[in-house]
Design an enzyme around this catalytic site. Structure first.
Site, mmCIF file in Angstrom:
data_model
loop_
_atom_site.group_PDB
_atom_site.id
_atom_site.type_symbol
_atom_site.label_atom_id
_atom_site.label_comp_id
_atom_site.label_asym_id
_atom_site.label_seq_id
_atom_site.Cartn_x
_atom_site.Cartn_y
_atom_site.Cartn_z
ATOM 1 N N HIS A 1 0.826 -1.209 0.000
ATOM 2 C CA HIS A 1 0.000 0.000 0.000
ATOM 3 C C HIS A 1 0.863 1.263 0.000
ATOM 4 O O HIS A 1 1.583 1.531 0.963
ATOM 5 C CB HIS A 1 -0.885 -0.040 1.250
ATOM 6 N N ARG A 2 0.832 1.963 -1.113
ATOM 7 C CA ARG A 2 1.698 3.145 -1.315
ATOM 8 C C ARG A 2 3.170 2.738 -1.210
ATOM 9 O O ARG A 2 4.011 3.517 -0.773
ATOM 10 C CB ARG A 2 1.359 4.259 -0.333
ATOM 11 N N GLU B 1 0.377 -0.773 -4.772
ATOM 12 C CA GLU B 1 -0.785 0.108 -4.835
ATOM 13 C C GLU B 1 -0.281 1.536 -4.706
ATOM 14 O O GLU B 1 0.583 1.826 -3.877
ATOM 15 C CB GLU B 1 -1.756 -0.215 -3.690
ATOM 16 N N ASP C 1 -1.351 6.030 -5.634
ATOM 17 C CA ASP C 1 -2.397 7.019 -5.873
ATOM 18 C C ASP C 1 -1.876 8.097 -6.822
ATOM 19 O O ASP C 1 -0.707 8.495 -6.720
ATOM 20 C CB ASP C 1 -2.793 7.706 -4.561
ATOM 21 N N HIS D 1 -0.911 10.745 -2.441
ATOM 22 C CA HIS D 1 -2.249 10.365 -1.968
ATOM 23 C C HIS D 1 -3.177 11.559 -1.784
ATOM 24 O O HIS D 1 -4.314 11.559 -2.251
ATOM 25 C CB HIS D 1 -2.147 9.603 -0.644
ATOM 26 N N GLU E 1 -4.707 3.982 -8.212
ATOM 27 C CA GLU E 1 -5.948 4.578 -7.723
ATOM 28 C C GLU E 1 -6.070 6.010 -8.222
ATOM 29 O O GLU E 1 -5.204 6.851 -7.972
ATOM 30 C CB GLU E 1 -6.002 4.565 -6.193
ATOM 31 N N LYS F 1 -7.281 9.449 -7.705
ATOM 32 C CA LYS F 1 -7.734 10.275 -6.581
ATOM 33 C C LYS F 1 -8.529 11.456 -7.133
ATOM 34 O O LYS F 1 -8.100 12.610 -7.083
ATOM 35 C CB LYS F 1 -6.534 10.747 -5.758
ATOM 36 N N ASP G 1 0.323 -1.963 4.379
ATOM 37 C CA ASP G 1 1.480 -1.077 4.522
ATOM 38 C C ASP G 1 2.760 -1.877 4.760
ATOM 39 O O ASP G 1 3.855 -1.365 4.544
ATOM 40 C CB ASP G 1 1.290 -0.134 5.722
#
Length: 244
Positions: free
Chosen positions: A7-8, A34, A36, A49, A109, A111, A229
């Site tokens: 995640h990120r 993943e 953003d 993000h 993703e 945003k 994470d």
């Protein structure tokens, strides 16, 4: 077998949504990344993000009001002083160039649920196609209109709506908008929802799962992927399950 998405990037240990976080996720043997994206004033897709740069960088202001050149002057590792030198906010193109020779999958993703960035989907699709990554990218968003638009523009690229609230029979909803996956908050899930969705052909990828017991429960439920994470923790849980 379930996949582990960082995640990120490896954001439990490194500045989120930066190249070092992505590189360290790869070193941790994550299966996917993943990230953003937002859009700068001059139309560049950048990986960050928040709509504002304040929380994660040394700067302040909205991404949409800064040029790409201005964005690149900011330090995305300013909270890690003494541990890391200056780290830039990456462009999406920079990331795609890096990921292309790897075996990693990528969840991008959009945003665009607060600000509707005109042309965001078109620009992302053009870049993904240019780098030949259509089969290794998933587009997700809380803006489900954006998901539908992405499918219409590029039906060959997988889409998955994000959920923070419960939806009745989410596999039916996903099918209705031509998505082949769903990305719900992990708190919304139980084994019945996971099994019903997966049996229907809809992949479930839960966010953001950092608790060891919760990871074990979801992995044992046959989920397609967890977004975490801490990919090292998730990989350790998976290894332990394989050996029991």
């Amino acid at each position: 077998m379930s996949l582990i998405f960082a995640h990120r990037g490896y954001s439990a240990q490194f500045p989120e949504n930066t190249m070092i976080a992505f590189q360290q996720a790869k070193e941790a043997n994550a299966d996917g990344i993943e990230l953003d994206i937002q859009m700068t004033k001059d139309g560049e897709l950048v990986i960050i993000h928040d709509e504002k740069v304040d929380r994660t960088t040394s700067g302040s202001g909205y991404v949409k009001e800064l040029s790409f050149k201005e964005i690149r002057t900011l330090d995305a590792a300013y909270k890690y002083k003494g541990k890391l030198h200056k780290v830039q906010i990456p462009a999406l193109e920079e990331f795609l160039e890096w990921i292309k020779p790897t075996a990693l999958t990528c969840n991008i993703e959009f945003k665009n649920n607060l600000f509707v960035y005109a042309g965001m989907e078109d620009k992302a699709i053009e870049l993904v196609r240019r780098y030949g990554l259509s089969e290794r990218v998933i587009f997700s968003s809380f803006n489900h209109y954006s998901i539908v638009n992405s499918y219409r523009l590029a039906p060959e690229i997988e889409t998955a709506p994000l959920f923070s609230d419960g939806i009745y029979q989410p596999w039916i909803y996903a099918e209705a908008i031509k998505a082949t996956g769903i990305h719900p908050n992990h708190r919304l899930l139980n084994s019945q929802i996971i099994k019903a969705s997966e049996n229907y052909g809809i992949k479930v990828r839960a966010y953001t799962v950092n608790n060891e017991k919760r990871l074990q429960y979801l992995l044992e439920s046959g989920i397609s992927a967890v977004i975490t994470d801490d990919p090292v923790l998730a990989k350790n849980v998976m290894s332990r399950l394989k050996n029991t």
